[in-house]
Design a protein around this motif. Structure first.
Motif, PDB file in Angstrom:
ATOM      1  N   TYR A 149     -11.636  -4.629  -2.746  1.00 49.81           N
ATOM      2  CA  TYR A 149     -11.339  -5.891  -2.566  1.00 49.81           C
ATOM      3  C   TYR A 149     -12.484  -6.574  -1.705  1.00 49.81           C
ATOM      4  O   TYR A 149     -13.091  -6.047  -0.969  1.00 49.81           O
ATOM      5  CB  TYR A 149      -9.988  -6.286  -1.859  1.00 49.81           C
ATOM      6  CG  TYR A 149      -8.716  -6.008  -2.524  1.00 49.81           C
ATOM      7  CD1 TYR A 149      -8.409  -6.875  -3.491  1.00 49.81           C
ATOM      8  CD2 TYR A 149      -7.906  -4.600  -2.358  1.00 49.81           C
ATOM      9  CE1 TYR A 149      -7.254  -6.524  -4.466  1.00 49.81           C
ATOM     10  CE2 TYR A 149      -6.866  -4.515  -3.257  1.00 49.81           C
ATOM     11  CZ  TYR A 149      -6.440  -5.569  -4.223  1.00 49.81           C
ATOM     12  OH  TYR A 149      -5.329  -5.218  -4.831  1.00 49.81           O
ATOM     13  N   SER A 201      -0.181 -14.184  -2.839  1.00 48.13           N
ATOM     14  CA  SER A 201      -0.600 -12.673  -2.929  1.00 48.13           C
ATOM     15  C   SER A 201       1.107 -12.300  -3.356  1.00 48.13           C
ATOM     16  O   SER A 201       1.786 -13.090  -3.392  1.00 48.13           O
ATOM     17  CB  SER A 201      -1.083 -12.012  -1.708  1.00 48.13           C
ATOM     18  OG  SER A 201       0.062 -12.236  -0.732  1.00 48.13           O
ATOM     19  N   PHE A 226      -0.623  -7.750  -2.306  1.00 49.74           N
ATOM     20  CA  PHE A 226      -1.672  -7.591  -3.084  1.00 49.74           C
ATOM     21  C   PHE A 226      -2.373  -9.144  -3.300  1.00 49.74           C
ATOM     22  O   PHE A 226      -1.442  -9.729  -3.846  1.00 49.74           O
ATOM     23  CB  PHE A 226      -1.583  -6.739  -4.230  1.00 49.74           C
ATOM     24  CG  PHE A 226      -1.824  -5.149  -3.852  1.00 49.74           C
ATOM     25  CD1 PHE A 226      -1.798  -4.740  -2.652  1.00 49.74           C
ATOM     26  CD2 PHE A 226      -1.649  -4.339  -4.833  1.00 49.74           C
ATOM     27  CE1 PHE A 226      -2.052  -3.397  -2.361  1.00 49.74           C
ATOM     28  CE2 PHE A 226      -1.390  -3.023  -4.890  1.00 49.74           C
ATOM     29  CZ  PHE A 226      -1.676  -2.399  -3.504  1.00 49.74           C
ATOM     30  N   TYR A 249      -9.046   0.340  -1.451  1.00 49.80           N
ATOM     31  CA  TYR A 249      -9.002  -1.003  -0.787  1.00 49.80           C
ATOM     32  C   TYR A 249     -10.159  -1.765  -0.298  1.00 49.80           C
ATOM     33  O   TYR A 249     -10.487  -2.958  -0.216  1.00 49.80           O
ATOM     34  CB  TYR A 249      -8.025  -1.063   0.456  1.00 49.80           C
ATOM     35  CG  TYR A 249      -6.612  -0.604  -0.002  1.00 49.80           C
ATOM     36  CD1 TYR A 249      -5.673  -1.499  -0.743  1.00 49.80           C
ATOM     37  CD2 TYR A 249      -6.158   0.633   0.244  1.00 49.80           C
ATOM     38  CE1 TYR A 249      -4.500  -1.442  -1.034  1.00 49.80           C
ATOM     39  CE2 TYR A 249      -4.803   1.042  -0.342  1.00 49.80           C
ATOM     40  CZ  TYR A 249      -4.139   0.012  -0.900  1.00 49.80           C
ATOM     41  OH  TYR A 249      -2.860   0.262  -1.368  1.00 49.80           O
ATOM     42  N   ASP A 265       0.669  -1.219  -0.079  1.00 51.50           N
ATOM     43  CA  ASP A 265      -0.046   0.149   0.161  1.00 51.50           C
ATOM     44  C   ASP A 265       0.927   1.169  -0.192  1.00 51.50           C
ATOM     45  O   ASP A 265       0.676   2.062  -0.752  1.00 51.50           O
ATOM     46  CB  ASP A 265      -1.240  -0.051   1.173  1.00 51.50           C
ATOM     47  CG  ASP A 265      -0.431  -0.366   2.673  1.00 51.50           C
ATOM     48  OD1 ASP A 265       1.004  -0.612   2.594  1.00 51.50           O
ATOM     49  OD2 ASP A 265      -1.241  -0.321   3.502  1.00 51.50           O
ATOM     50  N   HIS A 288      -4.289  -5.209 -10.907  1.00 52.11           N
ATOM     51  CA  HIS A 288      -5.469  -4.614 -10.274  1.00 52.11           C
ATOM     52  C   HIS A 288      -6.808  -4.441 -11.281  1.00 52.11           C
ATOM     53  O   HIS A 288      -7.877  -4.243 -10.848  1.00 52.11           O
ATOM     54  CB  HIS A 288      -5.067  -3.543  -9.567  1.00 52.11           C
ATOM     55  CG  HIS A 288      -6.224  -3.034  -8.411  1.00 52.11           C
ATOM     56  ND1 HIS A 288      -6.479  -4.080  -7.405  1.00 52.11           N
ATOM     57  CD2 HIS A 288      -7.144  -2.002  -8.468  1.00 52.11           C
ATOM     58  CE1 HIS A 288      -7.549  -3.384  -6.781  1.00 52.11           C
ATOM     59  NE2 HIS A 288      -7.930  -2.095  -7.153  1.00 52.11           N
TER      60      HIS A 288
END
Lengths: 450, 294
Positions: A124, A315, A142, A121, A109, A338
């Motif tokens: 998610y 991740s 992530f 965020y 982040d 993303h």
């Protein structure tokens, strides 16, 4: 809306990148990405990397498969100790606690913020985000490839016993298995009891039933957490599985016995399996001609209020000790992954689920879940979002969890081979698992999980 | 005029030995020393704070039931597989040493297996011994569940012993055959003329003369069964079921690399090293006495 936002962010980042890099912008900045997928999945990652490299001119990601998750972590540690670590690395879910205490990463982040990307965020799915976030909600890594466990059922076999729906409770499962056995099916249900199946047998079951795996909220609240699966509903679950196994209603299927459970299901040999949504594609590709099957959420015991299931997969961590230019590239790469369009590409080609709501919405709007081979995969999202995560269902945060899973496999084998009773086996699992946790705590004295 | 460069014996010896010593130090003593150091600390996998714990790692290991189980499994494995591999190789070598038609072919065929890499061999045996699809599935169809290496520890142990012995039969065979061939023909012919049979000749002439080879192979086979079994275990059983085949060398690998417990694995390596040293000393002290070097 959020697509526009991401687009703008990417555009802004690109502009900054060009502005900073333009004086000597001949060669793109190269950085390494190591991952643990292999075979078909590795080819999809390679394509994704190529797509990223072609989408802009400033950075070039070099993607290298390390074969599997274990090897990726081992190689990365060795490389880190030698000062030659990759910039981005894929780490499996169970490595999260180990990574958090490693001190070897740059929080994802912070990386995004420093490089001018605004990541929402809340986008998610909470069940996915909280597995990888700190107790304060900061995303240190992530989510990348995510999955959850589902029940796969053979509709034809169920039709034979007069059923048109998948069993919703374990009580129903018991009755259905017996009915199928009586109808002449050799293998009503297949399970595997290896270490990795801890994920769906122990972890998913516990989450859905809101039962703890360890004290201290599954380890989120401290390194002094200790296992307690020998006194939760999990004991009854193992007892039932063993009972059904002894009655010939369940067969153990694994690769080393010649046929794994996914193959056993796809070939029509076994009628129910519990496995990852990630296998949805394999079953569709390899199923017996004309077989009718579907997926459903994992069953619960009657009277249980269903909670969200756990995320599985891995991740992406950004490692410390790299140059600013490489970090810029890594940020652009994470931003690319993303993007909902990448999510659609990824899910279409793998079977993993989208990790963001916007990705899911994008795929729904695109008609993904209405198309034949992908139909049913939305059940995974329903399972992951069945409830707001509780303190127990947000994940498992235990050190050296790989070793605990190995211990799980060992004790399950001892139980199913009649070497020990269910209770004895689970007591040993807890005792040995606690020794592993104890050792992890000693290795990091005075440290706490972020 | 004579020009002579002189070295003292000592310095020239050192000079020539330096490259070798350097290599030995870099590749043997330095890592071994590192392992000793690691075994006395708790190593954080990513580096950074390492905590000195003295003998704590050894205490933890030696008080773990899993570790003692792993020692027992290793000894059982070493004993049976070495015995099997040596006995079969000895019989085969004794047979091919005789002037049989086609003995050259036998030799080649029997030497081949040693050339196969352990993982490839293990993979092949995994298929052959698979309970549902393999070679033994026939007996399983007659008596369901009689062969089940996936769940039955004894069956799993049997399967890795078969694979390991199979490989070392080839290796041992080469040495035994060479030993037999080195025995002067005249000795055996003389004995034959005196009227002694095949078994008698083997017991009184051939066997005593090949004891150095038997001893050498015993030391090598036992040592290898502790160390070279890794690939076979990893592919065929991964230490299971329920730790039945979790041999010491495999436990070191899985604790150290999969479990990231470098210190515990280092301590186990030290113990394994000591065990092999003790076994070797034992063999030299007690078994070598019976060896006849001729």
């Amino acid at each position: 809306m959020s697509i526009i936002k991401h687009g703008l962010a990417a555009f802004a980042a690109g502009a900054i990148g060009i502005a900073l890099a333009s004086p000597a912008a001949a060669a793109p900045t190269k950085f390494d990405f190591w991952f643990g997928l292999s075979g078909d999945l590795a080819r999809v990652v390679d394509t994704m990397c190529k797509n990223f490299n072609e989408s802009q001119k400033d950075y070039e990601v070099v993607c290298t498969s390390q074969g599997n998750y274990d090897a990726t972590l081992q190689n990365t540690i060795a490389a880190f100790r030698a000062g030659k670590q990759p910039t981005v690395v894929q780490v499996y879910d169970v490595g999260t606690a180990t990574m958090m205490l490693s001190g070897a990463y740059k929080p994802a982040d912070k990386l995004m913020e420093e490089n001018g990307y605004k990541v929402d965020y809340n986008d998610y799915f909470p069940g996915i985000a909280r597995y990888y976030a700190t107790s304060k909600g900061e995303m240190l890594s992530f989510p990348f490839n995510s999955s959850t466990a589902l029940l796969y059922w053979n509709k034809d076999a169920f039709a034979k016993i007069g059923k048109t729906e998948a069993p919703k409770t374990w009580e129903d499962v018991g009755a259905d298995l017996q009915a199928m056995k009586d109808a002449g099916y050799e293998c009503p249900m297949a399970i595997n009891i290896s270490a990795n199946e801890s994920w769906q047998l122990m972890e998913q079951f516990s989450a859905i039933h809101n039962q703890p795996i360890a004290t201290k909220n599954n380890g989120y609240d401290g390194l002094d957490a200790r296992l307690e699966v020998n006194k939760t509903k999990f004991v009854q679950y193992v007892t039932d599985l063993k009972k059904w196994y002894d009655a010939g209603l369940i067969k153990i299927k694994s690769k080393d016995l010649g046929q794994d459970m996914v193959q056993a299901f796809a070939s029509g040999t076994c009628q129910i399996i519990l496995t990852s949504v990630g296998d949805h594609g394999s079953v569709a590709r390899t199923q017996k001609e004309g077989m009718h099957w579907d997926v459903a959420e994992l069953p619960v015991y009657a009277g249980t209020e269903r909670k969200n299931s756990l995320v599985g997969g891995a991740s992406l961590w950004v490692l410390s000790g790299k140059s600013n230019a490489e970090y810029k590239g890594a940020a652009a790469f994470l931003n690319f992954i993303h993007d909902p369009k990448t999510a659609l590409f990824w899910s279409t080609n793998t079977g993993y689920i989208p990790v963001t709501k916007s990705g899911f919405d994008y795929m729904k709007a695109d008609g993904f879940y209405d198309k034949a081979p992908y139909k049913g995969r939305e059940v995974a999202i329903a399972s992951l979002t069945a409830s707001e995560p509780t303190d127990i269902t947000r994940g498992v945060r235990l050190g050296n969890f790989t070793q605990i899973r190995a211990e799980f496999g060992t004790q399950m084998q001892a139980i199913f081979a009649n070497k020990v009773s269910v209770q004895e086996g689970l007591d040993t699992l807890v005792k040995n698992g606690d020794a592993i946790l104890d050792r992890f705590q000693q290795t990091y004295p005075g440290k706490t999980l972020p | 005029m004579e020009k002579r460069v002189t070295f003292s014996k000592w310095s020239i010896g050192i000079l020539f030995a330096v490259p070798q010593l350097l290599l030995i130090f870099t590749f043997f003593y330095w890592p071994a020393g590192q392992a000793v150091y690691w075994s006395l600390t708790l190593q954080q996998p990513w580096g950074g704070g390492n905590i000195w714990v003295g003998l704590e790692n050894f205490r933890a290991i030696l008080s773990s039931a899993d570790y003692w189980n792993s020692i027992t499994a290793s000894l059982v494995f070493a004993g049976i597989s070495t015995g099997l591999a040596m006995f079969i190789a000895l019989v085969l070598a004794a047979l091919t040493d005789r002037q049989l038609a086609g003995s050259r072919l036998y030799r080649v065929v029997l030497i081949w297996p040693y050339g196969i890499a352990a993982p490839a061999l293990a993979l092949a045996f995994r298929f052959i011994l698979a309970p549902e699809a393999g070679f033994l599935s026939v007996i399983n169809r007659m008596w369901p569940g009689i062969w089940d290496p996936g769940l039955d520890g004894a069956d799993a142990m049997a399967s890795i012993i078969i694979a390991f012995s199979w490989k070392y039969v080839g290796y041992n065979f080469i040495f035994f055959l060479a030993a037999f061939q080195a025995i002067p023909r005249s000795l055996i012919e003389a004995a034959a003329m005196d009227g002694s049979g095949v078994l008698r000749r083997f017991r009184d002439i051939q066997f005593p003369l090949i004891t150095p080879t038997i001893f050498f192979l015993l030391v090598i086979n036992i040592t290898e069964s502790f160390q070279d079994s890794f690939g076979i275990v990893d592919i065929m059983t991964a230490g299971g079921p329920a730790n039945a085949t979790n041999l010491m060398v495999y436990k070191i690998y899985s604790d150290g690399f999969k479990g990231l417990d470098y210190s515990g694995a280092a301590a186990q390596s030290i113990i394994l090293m000591l065990l092999i040293i003790v076994l070797t000393i034992f063999q030299f002290r007690f078994i070598e006495r019976r060896v006849h070097y001729g």
